[in-house]
Design a protein around this motif. Sequence first.
Motif, PDB file in Angstrom:
ATOM      1  N   ILE A   1       0.827  -1.196   0.000  1.00  0.00           N
ATOM      2  CA  ILE A   1       0.000   0.000   0.000  1.00  0.00           C
ATOM      3  C   ILE A   1       0.865   1.253   0.000  1.00  0.00           C
ATOM      4  N   VAL A   2       2.019   1.174   0.669  1.00  0.00           N
ATOM      5  CA  VAL A   2       2.816   2.367   0.911  1.00  0.00           C
ATOM      6  C   VAL A   2       3.417   2.918  -0.376  1.00  0.00           C
ATOM      7  N   ASP A   3       3.864   2.052  -1.288  1.00  0.00           N
ATOM      8  CA  ASP A   3       4.451   2.567  -2.527  1.00  0.00           C
ATOM      9  C   ASP A   3       3.407   3.303  -3.361  1.00  0.00           C
ATOM     10  N   ARG A   4       2.164   2.783  -3.394  1.00  0.00           N
ATOM     11  CA  ARG A   4       1.084   3.478  -4.090  1.00  0.00           C
ATOM     12  C   ARG A   4       0.812   4.834  -3.437  1.00  0.00           C
ATOM     13  N   LEU A   5       0.807   4.833  -2.099  1.00  0.00           N
ATOM     14  CA  LEU A   5       0.503   6.046  -1.340  1.00  0.00           C
ATOM     15  C   LEU A   5       1.538   7.133  -1.604  1.00  0.00           C
ATOM     16  N   PHE A   6       2.816   6.768  -1.517  1.00  0.00           N
ATOM     17  CA  PHE A   6       3.884   7.745  -1.729  1.00  0.00           C
ATOM     18  C   PHE A   6       3.834   8.300  -3.147  1.00  0.00           C
ATOM     19  N   PHE A   7       3.642   7.440  -4.118  1.00  0.00           N
ATOM     20  CA  PHE A   7       3.638   7.869  -5.515  1.00  0.00           C
ATOM     21  C   PHE A   7       2.482   8.838  -5.786  1.00  0.00           C
ATOM     22  N   SER A   8       1.302   8.534  -5.267  1.00  0.00           N
ATOM     23  CA  SER A   8       0.138   9.382  -5.539  1.00  0.00           C
ATOM     24  C   SER A   8       0.231  10.717  -4.806  1.00  0.00           C
TER      25      SER A   8
ATOM     26  N   LEU B   1      11.928   2.846  -0.492  1.00  0.00           N
ATOM     27  CA  LEU B   1      10.977   3.365  -1.466  1.00  0.00           C
ATOM     28  C   LEU B   1      11.249   4.821  -1.845  1.00  0.00           C
ATOM     29  N   ALA B   2      11.325   5.689  -0.830  1.00  0.00           N
ATOM     30  CA  ALA B   2      11.368   7.128  -1.086  1.00  0.00           C
ATOM     31  C   ALA B   2      12.785   7.668  -1.265  1.00  0.00           C
ATOM     32  N   LEU B   3      13.752   7.140  -0.506  1.00  0.00           N
ATOM     33  CA  LEU B   3      15.104   7.705  -0.570  1.00  0.00           C
ATOM     34  C   LEU B   3      15.714   7.581  -1.976  1.00  0.00           C
ATOM     35  N   PRO B   4      15.689   6.397  -2.605  1.00  0.00           N
ATOM     36  CA  PRO B   4      16.248   6.334  -3.975  1.00  0.00           C
ATOM     37  C   PRO B   4      15.525   7.256  -4.952  1.00  0.00           C
ATOM     38  N   ALA B   5      14.191   7.379  -4.784  1.00  0.00           N
ATOM     39  CA  ALA B   5      13.431   8.248  -5.689  1.00  0.00           C
ATOM     40  C   ALA B   5      13.842   9.707  -5.507  1.00  0.00           C
ATOM     41  N   MET B   6      14.045  10.140  -4.270  1.00  0.00           N
ATOM     42  CA  MET B   6      14.448  11.525  -4.023  1.00  0.00           C
ATOM     43  C   MET B   6      15.864  11.786  -4.513  1.00  0.00           C
ATOM     44  N   LEU B   7      16.759  10.840  -4.267  1.00  0.00           N
ATOM     45  CA  LEU B   7      18.143  11.024  -4.734  1.00  0.00           C
ATOM     46  C   LEU B   7      18.200  11.055  -6.255  1.00  0.00           C
ATOM     47  N   LYS B   8      17.397  10.223  -6.908  1.00  0.00           N
ATOM     48  CA  LYS B   8      17.365  10.203  -8.364  1.00  0.00           C
ATOM     49  C   LYS B   8      16.826  11.524  -8.918  1.00  0.00           C
ATOM     50  N   ALA B   9      15.920  12.148  -8.165  1.00  0.00           N
ATOM     51  CA  ALA B   9      15.341  13.422  -8.600  1.00  0.00           C
ATOM     52  C   ALA B   9      16.253  14.608  -8.304  1.00  0.00           C
ATOM     53  N   GLY B  10      17.408  14.365  -7.707  1.00  0.00           N
ATOM     54  CA  GLY B  10      18.368  15.439  -7.453  1.00  0.00           C
ATOM     55  C   GLY B  10      18.293  16.057  -6.082  1.00  0.00           C
ATOM     56  N   TYR B  11      17.563  15.427  -5.148  1.00  0.00           N
ATOM     57  CA  TYR B  11      17.464  15.960  -3.785  1.00  0.00           C
ATOM     58  C   TYR B  11      18.800  15.794  -3.059  1.00  0.00           C
TER      59      TYR B  11
END
Length: 448
Positions: free
Chosen positions: A89-96, A136-146
């Motif tokens: 559920i959490v990956d859907r929640l974070f993405f949305s 879930l969130a850390l790789p996505a944020m680092l990939k986005a340049g955070y």
Amino acid sequence: MTDPQIAIMMLALFIVIVLLGFPIAFTLVAMGLGFGYYAYWDPSRMHSIFDNRIFDLFVQNTFSVMSNDILVAVPLFLFMGYVVERANIVDRLFFSIRLAARKVPGSMALAALATCSLFATATGIIGAVVTLMGLLALPAMLKAGYETKYAAGVICAGGCLGILIPPSIMLIVYSAIAELSPVRLYAAAMFPGLLLAGMYMVYVVGRAYFNPSLAPSPKEEDVPPTGKIVLQLFTSFVPLFLLIMSVLGAILFGIATPAEAAGVGSAGGLLLALAYRSLTWERLKEAVYLTARTSAMVCWLFVGSWTFASVFSYLGGHDIIKNWVLSMQMTPVEFLILAQTIIFLLGWPLEWTEIIIIFVPIFLPMLADFKIDPLFFGILVALNLQTSFLTPPMAMAAYYLKGVAPKHVELIDIFKGIMPYLGIVILCMVLLYNFPGIALWLPTYFFG
């Protein structure tokens, strides 16, 4: 040595043994039985080595813990959390949420905080929240340049909110120790929990607004149509939010006891997992196993701590500490600052379970002397325990995150990232000191 001196030696020896890495629960049991054998020694009753009242006390404490109605809620809330954790559920929640908040500065960090808050509310298991959001969130944020420090701090701080925001396992444990209504504790924790989460979000958005390089905005071509975003938000956020609100609402409005609401929440978690087609036999078996293991740890901590505390008090340890504190002639605010400072320092080597079950009962008998509401004291402790997971060098949230973070993320960067949140927690505690109504208004409104 006198009995009170032996009691103080018993407490000091316990801290040393824990720092050496021995299991907490069994250390408490062993020390309680060992020192209790001396405390309750009565040669006139000795017909065998087992003719000692400490064994009767140990059996009574074990039965009291296992039959405690309040503690029934602990395994049920744990099971609900583990099922939700494994239901994808959490990956859907974070993405949305991150798509819905894309125009806000630091949108991904804000989405991570919102997801952490909601997920921590559903689980109350700090390690699980930080670990899952780290994957879930850390790789996505680092990939986005955070910036690494900025992203790491958000996940560590947000993952610890489950200690404070109901339905918190820690508040259930505190209510059993302080003999308070868990319903009133939940009501008292609502506004402080929302206040702390809100202050985190203001800080995250504010930093990104004044320093956009920390959190670059998403590219428009990566954003799906608005209709798809609304659909994803509706199918991920709304079901979990309704589950949590129904559980909390049933408790706060007196429709169900915490244990009954936790049972309904567990069933709701299973239905959610079934609806998302993620309920498999392996995941269910793993959730049951983890629930049983964690519940057993909590119960044996209770048994050991109550035995330890009974012997410590019988030897005069509580009286020594109480007389020492009262001899300082402190004001209630000075006593609160002293107690919270000690709890803050204990948070470096110890987990919240040991602090709540072993050390907080030392302060509870003194609250009446300083005319402090134990409800208010419990919320301050819950706020303070956020720091036990965020204070270097023993910040467990940082180690949880480091264990799943990409290899280039250094522990020192995680430590630097969480330091501002320590200041926010302390600021929130100062606000609570000066405006107790933040915690006490809601339980007074609901329950008088």
